[in-house]
Scaffold this motif. Structure first.
Motif, short mmCIF file in Angstrom:
data_model
loop_
_atom_site.label_atom_id
_atom_site.label_comp_id
_atom_site.label_asym_id
_atom_site.label_seq_id
_atom_site.Cartn_x
_atom_site.Cartn_y
_atom_site.Cartn_z
N THR A 1 0.83 -1.20 0.00
CA THR A 1 0.00 0.00 0.00
C THR A 1 0.87 1.25 0.00
O THR A 1 1.95 1.26 0.59
CB THR A 1 -0.93 0.02 1.24
OG1 THR A 1 -1.60 1.29 1.31
CG2 THR A 1 -0.16 -0.20 2.53
N GLY B 1 -7.05 0.91 -3.72
CA GLY B 1 -6.12 0.19 -2.86
C GLY B 1 -6.84 -0.73 -1.88
O GLY B 1 -8.00 -1.07 -2.06
N ARG C 1 5.52 -0.58 1.23
CA ARG C 1 5.29 0.35 0.13
C ARG C 1 6.46 0.36 -0.83
O ARG C 1 7.58 0.02 -0.46
CB ARG C 1 5.03 1.76 0.63
CG ARG C 1 6.23 2.43 1.31
CD ARG C 1 6.00 3.91 1.68
NE ARG C 1 6.10 4.74 0.52
CZ ARG C 1 5.11 5.46 0.01
NH1 ARG C 1 3.94 5.48 0.57
NH2 ARG C 1 5.28 6.17 -1.07
#
Length: 167
Positions: A79, A105, A120
């Motif tokens: 994410t 997302g 990430r």
């Protein structure tokens, strides 16, 4: 060896590309519904080429259904909201790496449960996100690299020449 989860994917071409990447790495694909397309959609098959038939894929009704069927899953949540960089964690064989739908997302109520395993891909500035299939490839190949490309072909071969001819 690894498991890729797509939470409510919306674009068939992305899922087809991801399916092809899963076949190339030996990863299993888990699709959590609702899906934004039909699994027999032409774009899905075109992006996956003739690899789709070789894909180990499972479809779930929703995230709860996935968790019921995989209660011990170690899940990394990919994410843009995470604080850990994807290359800073150690991916265990058989772990799951989850990616959210293209437009939104992974829902934050799910992310909150996985704060320590949220990862990430670094980006510059205000870029919202990378393409989903590119993101899967980046993270999955890091996991495979960390595990020494286990069970993968490490050398290529020319069709009409030999590499020794280049010397």
């Amino acid at each position: 060896m690894f498991n890729i989860i797509l939470h409510e994917p919306e674009i068939p071409a992305n899922t087809g590309n991801i399916g092809r990447t899963c076949v190339a790495t030996g990863a299993k694909l888990h699709l959590i519904g609702p899906l934004g397309f039909s699994l027999d959609e032409k774009q899905l098959k075109r992006a996956g080429l003739d690899y789709w038939k070789d894909l180990d894929v499972t479809v779930y009704d929703d995230f709860d259904d996935f968790m019921k069927k995989n209660p011990d899953a170690k899940i990394y949540m990919a994410t843009t909201k995470a604080v850990h960089v994807y290359s800073e964690v150690q991916y265990e064989p058989d772990c799951f790496i989850m990616f959210g739908k293209e437009s939104a997302g992974i829902p934050e109520d799910i992310l909150l449960q996985y704060k320590d395993t949220a990862i990430r891909i670094p980006m510059i500035g205000d870029i919202r996100s990378l393409n989903l299939s590119n993101s899967v490839a980046i993270v999955l190949y890091e996991a495979v690299r960390q595990n020494n490309f286990s069970h993968m072909q490490l050398e290529g071969h020319l069709h009409h020449h030999s590499w020794s001819e280049a010397e």
